[in-house]
Design an enzyme around this catalytic site. Sequence first.
Site, mmCIF file in Angstrom:
data_model
loop_
_atom_site.group_PDB
_atom_site.id
_atom_site.type_symbol
_atom_site.label_atom_id
_atom_site.label_comp_id
_atom_site.label_asym_id
_atom_site.label_seq_id
_atom_site.Cartn_x
_atom_site.Cartn_y
_atom_site.Cartn_z
ATOM 1 N N ARG A 16 0.871 -1.229 -0.194
ATOM 2 C CA ARG A 16 0.171 -0.043 -0.070
ATOM 3 C C ARG A 16 0.926 1.280 -0.111
ATOM 4 O O ARG A 16 2.051 1.216 0.090
ATOM 5 C CB ARG A 16 -0.949 -0.053 1.097
ATOM 6 N N ASP A 37 5.692 -7.534 1.970
ATOM 7 C CA ASP A 37 4.936 -6.723 3.105
ATOM 8 C C ASP A 37 4.553 -7.666 4.056
ATOM 9 O O ASP A 37 4.474 -8.932 3.871
ATOM 10 C CB ASP A 37 3.649 -6.025 2.574
ATOM 11 N N ASP A 61 9.197 -10.029 6.497
ATOM 12 C CA ASP A 61 9.535 -9.069 7.381
ATOM 13 C C ASP A 61 10.808 -8.640 7.278
ATOM 14 O O ASP A 61 11.881 -9.371 7.190
ATOM 15 C CB ASP A 61 9.472 -9.801 8.970
ATOM 16 N N VAL A 62 11.055 -7.482 7.151
ATOM 17 C CA VAL A 62 12.556 -6.743 6.485
ATOM 18 C C VAL A 62 13.433 -7.007 7.732
ATOM 19 O O VAL A 62 14.774 -6.961 7.101
ATOM 20 C CB VAL A 62 12.547 -5.471 6.069
ATOM 21 N N ASN A 88 11.285 0.439 0.851
ATOM 22 C CA ASN A 88 10.310 1.568 1.051
ATOM 23 C C ASN A 88 9.790 1.093 2.376
ATOM 24 O O ASN A 88 9.239 1.879 3.297
ATOM 25 C CB ASN A 88 9.325 1.335 0.213
ATOM 26 N N TYR A 153 12.373 8.038 14.658
ATOM 27 C CA TYR A 153 12.038 8.097 13.473
ATOM 28 C C TYR A 153 13.075 8.765 12.647
ATOM 29 O O TYR A 153 13.787 8.396 11.652
ATOM 30 C CB TYR A 153 10.817 8.419 13.214
ATOM 31 N N LYS A 157 16.024 7.455 10.032
ATOM 32 C CA LYS A 157 15.928 8.056 8.611
ATOM 33 C C LYS A 157 17.225 8.688 8.387
ATOM 34 O O LYS A 157 17.725 8.764 7.194
ATOM 35 C CB LYS A 157 14.865 8.914 8.359
ATOM 36 N N THR A 188 -0.448 8.906 2.571
ATOM 37 C CA THR A 188 -0.788 7.567 2.744
ATOM 38 C C THR A 188 -1.244 7.144 3.971
ATOM 39 O O THR A 188 -1.491 7.870 4.852
ATOM 40 C CB THR A 188 0.996 6.988 2.813
ATOM 41 N N THR A 191 0.151 8.773 7.124
ATOM 42 C CA THR A 191 -0.330 10.105 7.515
ATOM 43 C C THR A 191 -1.651 10.254 7.709
ATOM 44 O O THR A 191 -2.205 11.404 7.769
ATOM 45 C CB THR A 191 0.287 11.014 6.544
#
Length: 250
Positions: A16, A37, A61-62, A88, A153, A157, A188, A191
């Site tokens: 998504r 995902d 799961d990343v 992503n 966060y 990043k 998205t 947000t």
Amino acid sequence: MKSLDGQVALVTGGARGIGEAVVHAFVDEGASVVLTDVLEEEGRALEEKVGAAAARFCVADVTSEADWAAVLAEAEQRFGPVSLLVNNAGIVEFGSIEKTDPRTFRHVLDVNLIGPWLGMRAVAPSMRRAGGGVILNVSSTAGLMGYAGLGAYVASKWGLRGLTKAAALDLAADGIRVCSIHPGPISTPMTAGMDDTITADQPIPRFGTPEEVARMAVFLAAEATYSTGSEFVVDGGATTGSMMLAAPEE
């Protein structure tokens, strides 16, 4: 000929939002895409919508090295060596430096920073077999500036931005370019519920769309052949500066 014909892409967080838009954009440009995902229902629905000939969904799961190995094996078996990776997948947790507990802080780092590192580490051999490739790490404007109440966060990043530069240097000799994308406020699920006032003072005073970020990803994958280790910002001018103190018109 489409710009990504013959390319095999792996997109994390692809079920998504920005990831979904990247999947559609890459397929439209001729790529075969494996999307991953933890959201199984949404991921399988997207695979069905795009079509199994062009897209394959894998639950992954990343933060799991084993999951990365399984996804790479599936991608190579179905489509061939991977030449594009879009890291992503990401999460956000709100809390000040004092109020964020260590477990939460580490979890954000695990998903947003360790996950992309594991992905680059896993995909590099496949990209060598493909003759080169492009890795796009989706960071944020939070990788360019600080935000109160988002310490974990922001740290993740900024870390991803730095990791991008290190990877660009490490992988250059293999013909692998690595760049970071820094979205600002994008409409998205992450947000959802945020007030429009947060974009009011931007030069472009609105939320961006996932499709606008996806178009940047296509450009970097196909056209930005002299760019590596660089940041590309999609933020409506949010990081340009404040318009609050602009001089009045005469």
